[in-house]
Design a protein around this motif. Structure first.
Motif, PDB file in Angstrom:
ATOM      1  N   LEU A  65       6.442  10.395  -0.232  1.00 21.78           N
ATOM      2  CA  LEU A  65       5.315  10.866  -1.041  1.00 21.78           C
ATOM      3  C   LEU A  65       4.208  11.420  -0.154  1.00 21.78           C
ATOM      4  N   ARG A  66       3.723  12.597  -0.498  1.00 25.62           N
ATOM      5  CA  ARG A  66       2.681  13.234   0.321  1.00 25.62           C
ATOM      6  C   ARG A  66       1.399  12.411   0.337  1.00 25.62           C
ATOM      7  N   GLY A  67       0.751  12.417   1.479  1.00 24.16           N
ATOM      8  CA  GLY A  67      -0.573  11.809   1.576  1.00 24.16           C
ATOM      9  C   GLY A  67      -0.584  10.318   1.355  1.00 24.16           C
ATOM     10  N   LEU A 117      15.479  11.251 -19.133  1.00 30.39           N
ATOM     11  CA  LEU A 117      14.143  11.016 -18.599  1.00 30.39           C
ATOM     12  C   LEU A 117      14.200  11.072 -17.077  1.00 30.39           C
ATOM     13  N   PHE A 118      13.215  11.738 -16.511  1.00 27.14           N
ATOM     14  CA  PHE A 118      13.192  11.942 -15.070  1.00 27.14           C
ATOM     15  C   PHE A 118      11.963  11.209 -14.540  1.00 27.14           C
ATOM     16  N   THR A 119      12.192   9.993 -14.102  1.00 24.02           N
ATOM     17  CA  THR A 119      11.090   9.117 -13.733  1.00 24.02           C
ATOM     18  C   THR A 119      11.312   8.601 -12.329  1.00 24.02           C
ATOM     19  N   LYS A 120      10.248   8.570 -11.551  1.00 22.48           N
ATOM     20  CA  LYS A 120      10.423   8.075 -10.194  1.00 22.48           C
ATOM     21  C   LYS A 120      10.542   6.562 -10.181  1.00 22.48           C
ATOM     22  N   GLY A 173       0.791  -1.221   0.000  1.00 23.00           N
ATOM     23  CA  GLY A 173       0.000   0.000   0.000  1.00 23.00           C
ATOM     24  C   GLY A 173       0.822   1.270   0.000  1.00 23.00           C
ATOM     25  N   TRP A 184      14.274   9.242  -6.779  1.00 23.25           N
ATOM     26  CA  TRP A 184      14.472  10.011  -8.006  1.00 23.25           C
ATOM     27  C   TRP A 184      15.971  10.123  -8.274  1.00 23.25           C
TER      28      TRP A 184
END
Lengths: 615, 230
Positions: free
Chosen positions: B93-95, B65-68, B53, B59
């Protein structure tokens, strides 16, 4: 020698005639040129048909129809258990980024101006208006899933200079997209024509889309900001300021009232049987003044679909496969109120919960329910196409020694019990079999009554209703309620309820919860439920993934015949409520589902695209 | 027709040969060998979350390319990611998790295997958890401690499962108490889950408590506890 002359002659003729007719400049037989398309109303109409057909939908009779079984209206009773076991909705579930269609429409709007030399100004304006309606529709589909998206209204042309950054447009604010939809629809509504059509957009279709879009914008503005932590991005790509709510609701109400007061549409009330009437209201394709816009099908032109084949009740199916895919849940059935206005919970146990309530006939447990239940769901004791749909889970045999009932069930459909009476209905329900209902109900709405429409050879041409007056009344009621015009809200919602069998002015007071339930029961299986919960920001609470939350779990209703010879309850019917046996994971809607994730490839191509929250 | 078939066969043969030959070529890039391991911790203790979850983001700048790189946190609060050596930025990561948003970036200079504790501040944590079994029942008693007062309690749950993976999505039974019934956090809370006949007949079950903060999607969990029934 003579032969040789002949050849020369033949060659000469060929060459000469070729030159005369400009042999190399012939019109191609397999390509239609822009000039040809945009000066021929028939071809333009054909193109329009293509674009109407490509309008996105999350669930319709053809696109994603199975997803009706992925929320709380229904579960899946056909093969595989995917939709009964969605551990959590993936973040890309509602993703849409159909700029292919946007570009096609933008091109059409530009080309009709450039190439349409022989069209009259009126024709041009009307076609352009229709293209812009379609574009507004697509942008609404985009914004309700993704939040603000780049508003591209002209074709973007690359000049091959090696730097495409001037084509990279950032996302517009969510409210800007909704404002764009509203202004486009206002601008074109008088030019649309198509009076009286319910398959092409006219003025009132534009207002129907505006009514829905503005209602969504208004409720996002209101309810998003009531959340414990509102969902937003710093640039406003997601989230609408609360101050805009009243304005959006007012716009929605005005659009709805324009349709209602026009007198062009009326709720379908032709059939005196109210349950049948509600089914007819959505499915009757002629003399139906309720439907505002539909996606139509026609078997004789091979424009047809298998929705009836996949969803017809088991014992009335005409094919030897499928049936029973989308089976409505007890949750939905119980949300249909009793006609006296009391909550729709089925009375299966006595008041003290010590014994069953015994019914003479199965349908008696559903007596005095909202007529829309009959029009939406096939429940025990009802028929489809005149054939009774036999729904009985088994018998309950009284055991004198233990003083309790023992269940006897059979996995043979239509089996007979030792006493000669019915054991298991020919339409189930069955606890683990597929292609037979697991919830104890079948879908009626949108399932075709035409003979042979559930065969793979013929299939169905049932239409898909995109807008109808019933929704507009409920949109008007909600917008009026949210702007404090409760009297008007009551007026509109009571019109809809009256058609369902409630008396005139059945509601005297109104809350948003009541209205939410009204939308759930009126608009079930019309691609509204998930979007409504999203805009009210209640999806994460209703479907919180908690197994002890009855809203997140799909329930079933299993009818049994009582076998207790010599007792007054013998051969009467009782009902068990239970979690649907094939249902696995409670519905789980996470905060990151409110706005779908944007594909990484899109962000790679255009770094100005901001991610949605939680992704 | 025959010649055509033979021609098609030849083409197919050539294609097959090409595939075999090209497949023999080695990949021109080695797989990532370095591993970033770690735990999400509060006061040095790992924080229990829902399986599959909660994620952290990694990063890396400096490429086209800038991909997480999403890194999912295991239910016991640990995580690991196979990466190339290099400089990374780890973001909470927020929230996303059951803790207070903190978007401060954690710089990671990875060379070889490295361990990392990611500190978070939960809203609530469990203390003094004890589990016991009754007749067809499992009890959990614990104290709830509020760490951050910016949000309110929504509910606490006791989940029962047949495997160690126990959470709202993976359980065979559960008990719940909503915040309205929990007035005094200084007193211990007891949750009692009644076992279904199928569960009660097993040799053992797993139990796990979780707390839901209102306005936060994910719950925070205790450690799954194996409870011998026989």
């Amino acid at each position: 020698m003579q032969r040789f002359t002949k050849y020369i002659l033949a060659c000469l003729i060929l060459i000469l005639s070729g030159c005369a007719e400009q042999w190399l400049d012939r019109k191609p037989q397999n390509i239609i040129l822009e000039e040809q398309v945009w000066n021929d109303t028939k071809m333009i109409t054909g193109l329009l048909a293509n674009y109407y057909d490509r309008l996105p939908a999350h669930t319709s009779l053809t696109t994603g129809w199975a997803e009706f079984a992925a929320y709380d209206e229904a579960m899946w009773s056909n093969n595989d258990d995917g939709r009964n076991n969605i551990v959590s909705y993936p973040f890309d579930r509602w993703r849409l980024w159909d700029y292919g269609l946007i570009r096609d429409i933008n091109l059409a709007i530009e080309n009709i101006e450039t190439f349409g030399t022989s069209l009259s100004a009126g024709q041009k304006a009307q076609f352009s208006a229709e293209f812009r309606f379609l574009r507004a529709f697509v942008y609404f589909e985009l914004v309700k899933r993704m939040g603000g998206v780049p508003l591209v209204t002209k074709q973007l042309i690359y000049d091959f200079n090696g730097d495409p950054s001037y084509l990279q447009q950032p996302r517009n604010k969510e409210e800007e997209v909704y404002d764009f939809i509203a202004s486009e629809l206002d601008a074109i509504k008088e030019q649309l024509g198509n009076d009286g059509s319910n398959t092409r957009a006219n003025k009132f279709t534009a207002m129907a889309l505006k009514s829905r879009a503005m209602l969504y914008a208004g409720s996002i503005a209101k309810y998003n900001n009531l959340m414990a932590s509102p969902i937003s991005t710093p640039g406003g790509e997601v989230g609408i300021p609360a101050s805009r709510a009243a304005d959006y609701y007012a716009k929605s109400l005005a659009a709805s009232e324009e349709i209602i007061n026009s007198g062009k549409y009326s709720l379908y009330k032709t059939n005196p049987n109210l349950g049948e009437n509600f089914y007819d209201a959505i499915t009757k394709k002629s003399a139906n003044a309720e439907v505002i816009l539909a996606q139509d099908y026609l078997v004789s032109k091979d424009k047809r679909h298998g929705f009836t084949y996949d969803n017809i009740a088991r014992n009335v199916r005409e094919d030897n496969l499928s049936s029973s895919s989308i089976t409505p849940s007890l949750n939905l059935v119980e949300d249909y109120e009793y006609l006296d206005g009391t909550p729709g919970t089925l009375k299966t146990r006595n008041a003290a919960n010590t014994d069953y309530v015994y019914y003479d006939k199965m349908e008696d447990v559903f007596a005095n329910k909202d007529a829309r239940l009959y029009g939406t769901v096939i429940y025990p004791g009802t028929s489809f196409r005149g054939t009774p749909v036999q729904i009985q889970a088994g018998v309950k045999v009284w055991n004198n020694a233990s003083g309790s009932f023992q269940n006897v069930e059979s996995n043979t459909l239509g089996a007979t019990y030792d006493d000669g009476g019915l054991l298991t209905g020919s339409s189930g329900p069955q606890r683990s079999q597929t292609e037979v209902t697991n919830s104890g109900f079948y879908l009626r709405k949108y399932v075709d009554q035409t003979a042979m429409s559930s065969t793979r050879g013929i299939r169905s041409d049932m239409w898909w209703v995109r807008f109808r007056l019933g929704e507009i009344y409920l949109n008007a009621a909600e917008a009026a309620l949210e702007t404090g015009k409760t009297a008007n809200a009551l007026k509109y919602v009571n019109v809809v309820r009256e058609r369902a069998g409630f008396g005139a002015n059945s509601l005297k007071t109104l809350t948003i919860e009541r209205l939410q339930n009204e939308r759930r029961v009126e608009l079930a299986f019309e691609d509204h439920r998930v979007w409504d919960l999203i805009r009210w920001r209640t999806a994460h609470e209703v479907w919180n993934g908690n197994a002890s939350n009855p809203d997140a779990v799909i329930y079933a209703l299993y009818p049994y015949r009582v076998v207790r010879p010599g007792h007054p309850t013998h051969n009467k019917y009782v009902f068990d409520k239970l979690v649907a046996p094939r249902f696995r994971a409670p519905r789980f809607f996470q905060m990151g589902n409110y706005y779908s994730s944007i594909d990484q490839a899109i962000i790679d191509n255009n770094p100005k695209i901001v991610r949605n929250p939680f992704h | 027709m025959k010649t055509k078939n033979r021609f098609v066969n030849q083409i197919l043969g050539l294609l097959a040969l090409a595939t075999v030959l090209s497949a023999c070529e080695k990949d021109n890039r080695a797989e990532p060998k370095s591993v970033l391991k770690g735990r999400v911790v509060f006061n040095g203790e790992p924080v229990g979350v829902r399986s599959n979850g909660v994620q952290l983001e990694i990063w890396q700048r400096g490429y086209q390319l800038f991909t997480k790189i999403p890194v999912y946190v295991n239910q016991d609060g640990t995580f690991s990611a196979s990466l190339f050596d290099g400089n990374y930025k780890l973001v909470r990561l927020r929230g996303n998790g059951p803790w207070v948003d903190n978007t401060d970036t954690i710089d990671v200079q990875l060379s070889g295997t490295q361990e990392l504790d990611v500190p978070v501040q939960p809203f609530f944590v469990f203390e003094n958890e004890t589990y016991s079994k009754g007749e067809g029942k499992v009890n959990a008693t614990f104290n709830l401690k509020q760490i951050n007062t910016s949000r309110n309690l929504e509910r606490v749950n006791l989940y029962i499962g047949t495997t160690t993976i126990v959470d709202p999505n993976n359980n065979a039974g559960n008990a719940q108490e909503v915040a309205a019934n929990i007035t005094d956090l200084t007193k211990p809370i007891t949750l009692t889950a009644t076992l279904s006949a199928a569960l009660a007949g097993r040799d053992y079950v797993y139990a796990r408590i979780g707390v839901k903060t209102s306005g936060v999607g994910e719950m925070l969990f205790g450690k799954p506890q194996k409870i011998m029934l026989k």
